[in-house]
Write a protein that holds these residues in place. Structure first.
Motif, PDB file in Angstrom:
ATOM      1  N   THR A   1      61.667  33.923  13.224  1.00 11.45           N
ATOM      2  CA  THR A   1      60.836  34.565  14.244  1.00 11.45           C
ATOM      3  C   THR A   1      61.684  35.302  15.281  1.00 11.45           C
ATOM      4  O   THR A   1      61.268  36.331  15.811  1.00 11.45           O
ATOM      5  N   THR A   2      62.876  34.789  15.531  1.00  9.27           N
ATOM      6  CA  THR A   2      63.801  35.469  16.452  1.00  9.27           C
ATOM      7  C   THR A   2      64.196  36.831  15.889  1.00  9.27           C
ATOM      8  O   THR A   2      64.130  37.844  16.582  1.00  9.27           O
ATOM      9  N   ARG A   3      64.593  36.833  14.638  1.00 10.55           N
ATOM     10  CA  ARG A   3      65.040  38.093  14.015  1.00 10.55           C
ATOM     11  C   ARG A   3      63.894  39.100  13.929  1.00 10.55           C
ATOM     12  O   ARG A   3      64.085  40.284  14.190  1.00 10.55           O
ATOM     13  N   TRP A   4      62.705  38.615  13.566  1.00  8.72           N
ATOM     14  CA  TRP A   4      61.556  39.520  13.452  1.00  8.72           C
ATOM     15  C   TRP A   4      61.230  40.131  14.813  1.00  8.72           C
ATOM     16  O   TRP A   4      60.985  41.333  14.922  1.00  8.72           O
ATOM     17  N   MET A   5      61.231  39.299  15.851  1.00  4.39           N
ATOM     18  CA  MET A   5      60.942  39.798  17.193  1.00  4.39           C
ATOM     19  C   MET A   5      61.983  40.837  17.605  1.00  4.39           C
ATOM     20  O   MET A   5      61.646  41.895  18.141  1.00  4.39           O
ATOM     21  N   ASP A   6      63.246  40.546  17.329  1.00 12.17           N
ATOM     22  CA  ASP A   6      64.319  41.469  17.701  1.00 12.17           C
ATOM     23  C   ASP A   6      64.240  42.773  16.921  1.00 12.17           C
ATOM     24  O   ASP A   6      64.276  43.857  17.501  1.00 12.17           O
ATOM     25  N   GLU A   7      64.114  42.678  15.601  1.00 13.12           N
ATOM     26  CA  GLU A   7      64.134  43.883  14.768  1.00 13.12           C
ATOM     27  C   GLU A   7      62.892  44.750  14.944  1.00 13.12           C
ATOM     28  O   GLU A   7      62.920  45.927  14.615  1.00 13.12           O
ATOM     29  N   SER A   8      61.828  44.163  15.480  1.00 16.71           N
ATOM     30  CA  SER A   8      60.617  44.949  15.726  1.00 16.71           C
ATOM     31  C   SER A   8      60.630  45.605  17.103  1.00 16.71           C
ATOM     32  O   SER A   8      59.670  46.278  17.474  1.00 16.71           O
ATOM     33  N   SER A   9      61.706  45.385  17.855  1.00 15.22           N
ATOM     34  CA  SER A   9      61.805  45.880  19.237  1.00 15.22           C
ATOM     35  C   SER A   9      60.649  45.364  20.096  1.00 15.22           C
ATOM     36  O   SER A   9      60.013  46.115  20.831  1.00 15.22           O
TER      37      SER A   9
END
Length: 196
Positions: free
Chosen positions: A91-99
């Motif tokens: 969820t961290t990576r998804w939040m980050d990569e989605s800006s």
């Protein structure tokens, strides 16, 4: 059952979660301040999630320190907590990569809320096993920080539909509340009260 194996297994899972997050960090595209500035949001989301994993690790350690015995239900409650914490890297990576897009920020908040609910379930089960007059039960007593945290997670998750910054502010606020380990348990451990 004693708690040693639960603590060791939990420590391993949390260490792996942190390792996965750090391995997903990529170096800036350019070796200058511009590249570092572009990398900063990724670093900050990593730091937030690292702090969360650290908070759970320290509080889990304190919780287990006042726990003399566990049962099968407590093992499953602990696994439930570890499940939600093991999803934090995703969820961290998804939040980050989605800006900070709405859905990933919402899912991150739900992930944090589910971990908090799971911790509360584990805590309640351990208190039930130790007894209402145990050191653990007396140390936890009124879990106002836990209730405030869940409220802020709900606010943060719902806030994702207004602005991702409302959500981020709520998530950071919870981390700030818990950055200092739970003093109630530390006081009970220091007092050495055996519950007699």
């Amino acid at each position: 059952m004693e708690t040693n194996r639960v603590e060791a297994f939990s420590d391993g899972v949390l260490a792996i979660a942190i390792t996965i997050m750090v391995l997903e960090l990529k170096v800036p595209d350019t070796p200058d301040l511009h590249g570092l500035a572009e990398f900063l949001p990724t670093l900050l989301t990593y730091v937030l999630s690292f702090v969360y994993i650290g908070i759970y690790w320290t509080n889990h350690h304190h919780l287990m320190h006042l726990t003399q015995r566990i049962d099968g239900a407590a093992l499953w409650a602990n696994l439930n907590l570890l499940f939600w914490l093991s999803i934090v890297p995703f969820t961290t990576r998804w939040m980050d990569e989605s800006s900070l897009a709405t859905l990933p920020v919402l899912v991150y908040g739900i992930n944090l809320l589910a971990a908090a609910v799971s911790y509360t379930i584990l805590q309640a089960r351990l208190i039930r096993i130790q007894g209402a007059e145990s050191r653990l039960a007396r140390a936890i007593s009124n879990d106002a920080k836990g209730k405030w945290s869940m409220g802020l997670y709900v606010l943060g998750s719902a806030g994702a539909f207004l602005s991702p910054w409302v959500s981020v502010a709520a998530y950071v606020a919870v981390a700030a509340i818990w950055i200092v380990p739970d003093r109630r348990i530390e006081r009970a451990v220091a007092a050495g009260d055996d519950g007699a």
